[in-house]
Design an enzyme around this catalytic site. Structure first.
Site, short mmCIF file in Angstrom:
data_model
loop_
_atom_site.label_atom_id
_atom_site.label_comp_id
_atom_site.label_asym_id
_atom_site.label_seq_id
_atom_site.Cartn_x
_atom_site.Cartn_y
_atom_site.Cartn_z
N HIS A 220 11.17 9.45 39.40
CA HIS A 220 11.72 8.45 38.48
C HIS A 220 12.47 7.39 39.27
O HIS A 220 12.80 7.60 40.44
CB HIS A 220 12.69 9.11 37.49
CG HIS A 220 13.92 9.66 38.16
ND1 HIS A 220 13.96 10.88 38.79
CD2 HIS A 220 15.17 9.14 38.33
CE1 HIS A 220 15.15 11.09 39.30
NE2 HIS A 220 15.91 10.05 39.04
N ASP A 222 16.11 5.10 38.82
CA ASP A 222 17.32 5.12 38.00
C ASP A 222 17.44 3.77 37.29
O ASP A 222 17.01 2.75 37.80
CB ASP A 222 18.55 5.38 38.88
CG ASP A 222 18.53 6.78 39.48
OD1 ASP A 222 17.83 7.64 38.94
OD2 ASP A 222 19.22 7.00 40.49
N HIS A 282 12.13 8.11 43.22
CA HIS A 282 12.56 9.32 43.93
C HIS A 282 12.34 10.56 43.07
O HIS A 282 12.16 10.45 41.85
CB HIS A 282 14.02 9.20 44.37
CG HIS A 282 14.99 8.89 43.27
ND1 HIS A 282 15.11 7.63 42.70
CD2 HIS A 282 15.87 9.67 42.60
CE1 HIS A 282 16.02 7.66 41.76
NE2 HIS A 282 16.51 8.89 41.68
N ARG A 292 20.89 24.25 45.87
CA ARG A 292 21.30 22.88 46.19
C ARG A 292 22.08 22.29 45.03
O ARG A 292 21.68 22.47 43.87
CB ARG A 292 20.07 22.02 46.47
CG ARG A 292 20.35 20.56 46.73
CD ARG A 292 19.05 19.85 47.10
NE ARG A 292 19.30 18.47 47.48
CZ ARG A 292 19.28 17.45 46.65
NH1 ARG A 292 19.02 17.62 45.38
NH2 ARG A 292 19.51 16.23 47.09
C1 LIG Z 1 23.86 6.67 32.87
C2 LIG Z 1 22.76 7.38 32.85
C3 LIG Z 1 21.70 7.29 33.86
C4 LIG Z 1 20.72 8.34 33.41
C5 LIG Z 1 20.87 8.30 31.92
C6 LIG Z 1 22.38 8.35 31.80
O1 LIG Z 1 22.83 8.00 30.51
C7 LIG Z 1 22.89 9.76 32.16
C8 LIG Z 1 21.85 10.57 32.95
C9 LIG Z 1 21.11 9.72 33.98
C10 LIG Z 1 19.80 10.36 34.42
C11 LIG Z 1 19.95 11.39 35.54
C12 LIG Z 1 18.59 11.90 35.97
C13 LIG Z 1 17.51 10.82 36.05
C14 LIG Z 1 17.60 9.84 34.87
C15 LIG Z 1 16.46 8.85 34.92
C16 LIG Z 1 17.69 10.59 33.57
O2 LIG Z 1 16.78 10.89 32.81
O3 LIG Z 1 19.02 10.88 33.31
C17 LIG Z 1 18.98 9.20 34.89
C18 LIG Z 1 19.27 8.14 33.84
C19 LIG Z 1 18.91 6.74 34.25
O4 LIG Z 1 19.00 6.36 35.43
O5 LIG Z 1 18.53 6.00 33.36
O1 LIG Z 2 19.61 15.59 43.20
C1 LIG Z 2 19.25 14.57 43.75
O2 LIG Z 2 19.21 14.44 44.97
C2 LIG Z 2 18.79 13.38 42.94
C3 LIG Z 2 19.22 13.39 41.52
C4 LIG Z 2 18.76 12.17 40.79
O3 LIG Z 2 17.82 11.53 41.15
C5 LIG Z 2 19.50 11.74 39.60
O4 LIG Z 2 20.46 12.43 39.17
O5 LIG Z 2 19.13 10.67 39.07
FE LIG Z 3 17.73 9.58 40.11
#
Ligand SMILES: C=C1C[C@]23C[C@@]1(O)CC[C@H]2[C@@]12CCC[C@@](C)(C(=O)O1)[C@H]2[C@@H]3C(=O)O
Ligand SMILES: O=C(O)CCC(=O)C(=O)O
Ligand SMILES: [Fe+2]
Length: 357
Positions: A220, A222, A282, A292
């Protein structure tokens, strides 16, 4: 990716299978396409923020990788140790205790799956805990009498990450020939508006008996402007390296570098830079032996700000490459379109040239 599904099929349910004690990977966790791709040996850039040319190096890394590791960031090793210890303490709690602080579709804060899991028909070999505002309410549910240490570490870490994000954004703007003043809602380091938002996500990847079958976190990007990630103890994060058109894209494992932090360019920074900075694709793979943990800080704009390409980067007579969006709007678009979300904001090529009569 064959393990992606339509989120309209129904929201992904939090799973209560105890990963810690699994002796094999159940079918619901077996990802068919995980380890097909070769991995690259080329290392991701490591940048010392104390270097005179840190801005130049950061600019180059953001353009070619969308990611880099930083040293010289001035985050105290004591704080990194504390946030890691509190993260481990949380995930070692019994599952029934963690579920007392479960997140919900309306409030993403707390213990639960990532929003993007709604797109997967396989489960990920991980758990997580999201902290958007104050951690106190959820922490009290986890540890009714002993949550201060957790909350103190979280609050201090968020404050330090916000300041470091401001520093990094300043260097990134400098690398593009810009200043804070070129971004209406930004401000110099140390003077960031209080409503500039940051969300923390604590991630846990228990040891996995068959690591080649499981996925820690799906590939994905961010949504943030940038994400600062602390990984400790064991590797697992991989960044897609796809610069060279003549060779296939490869997953690069980000090496462990004690006390360093990983910086990932998010989709909103890609938009802000009018597409010049690459958003980092990533994923996370898991380990047979090691448990981890990682701590991700997602840095974004104030809630009411529409992020759009910086005028000076668009240039006279040109139209911006993307239309503006707030972070919340973008998260909504992502939950509909997943990896097509960024492309959906692209302005049409034909309308790029703007008449300057
Ligand atoms: C601020 C945020 C980024 C995130 C969505 C969220 O509201 C909280 C979780 C975040 C996360 C973490 C894992 C990958 C990700 C794509 C997801 O599904 O939840 C990211 C979100 C993001 O970057 O949009
Ligand atoms: O655990 C990691 O190294 C990456 C986690 C991640 O990509 C995320 O929280 O958006
Ligand atoms: Fe991420």
């Amino acid at each position: 990716m064959s393990s992606l599904s339509d989120p309209a099929a129904g929201p992904h349910q939090p799973h209560h299978f105890d990963l810690q004690s699994a002796s094999e990977v159940p079918d619901s966790y077996a990802w068919p396409t995980l380890h097909g791709q070769p991995s690259a040996s080329e290392p991701m850039p490591v940048i010392d923020l104390a270097d005179r040319d840190a801005a130049g190096s950061i600019g180059r890394a953001c353009m070619s990788w969308g990611a880099f590791q930083v040293t010289g960031h001035r985050i105290a090793p004591r704080l990194l140790d504390a946030i890691e210890a509190e993260t481990r303490r949380l995930f070692l709690l019994p599952i029934q205790q963690k579920l007392k602080a479960a997140s919900s579709p309306d409030d993403r804060s707390g213990y639960g799956p990532i929003p993007l899991s709604a797109f997967c028909d396989k489960l990920m070999w991980s758990e997580g805990f999201t902290i958007s505002g104050s951690p106190v309410d959820h922490a009290r549910k986890l540890w009714p009498h002993d949550h201060d240490k957790f909350c103190d570490a979280i609050e201090e870490y968020k404050k330090e990450m916000k300041a470091l994000s401001g520093w990094l954004i300043g260097l990134i703007l400098l690398s593009l020939g810009l200043k804070f003043e070129d971004v209406a809602w930004a401000a110099p380091v140390g003077n960031l508006p209080p409503d500039l938002t940051g969300t923390l996500r604590l991630n846990s990847y228990p040891p996995c008996p068959e690591p080649d079958k499981a996925m820690g976190m799906l590939a994905h990007t961010d949504s943030s402007l940038l994400t600062i990630l602390y990984q400790s103890g064991t590797t697992g994060l991989q960044v897609l390296r796809d610069e060279d058109q003549s060779s296939p894209a490869r997953w690069v494992t980000v090496p462990l570098l004690p006390e360093s932090l990983i910086v990932l360019v998010g989709d909103l920074l890609h938009i802000l830079s009018n597409g010049q900075l690459k958003t980092a694709l990533h994923r996370v793979v898991v380990d047979r032996i090691q448990h981890r943990v990682s701590v991700a800080y997602f840095f974004g704009p104030p809630g009411n700000v529409k992020v759009s390409p910086i005028e000076k980067l668009v240039g006279p007579g040109r139209a911006p490459a993307y239309r503006g969006v707030t972070w919340a709007e973008y998260l909504g678009i992502r939950m509909k379109l997943f990896d097509k979300a960024l492309a959906s904001l692209k302005e049409q090529e034909e309308s790029k040239e703007v008449c300057d009569e």
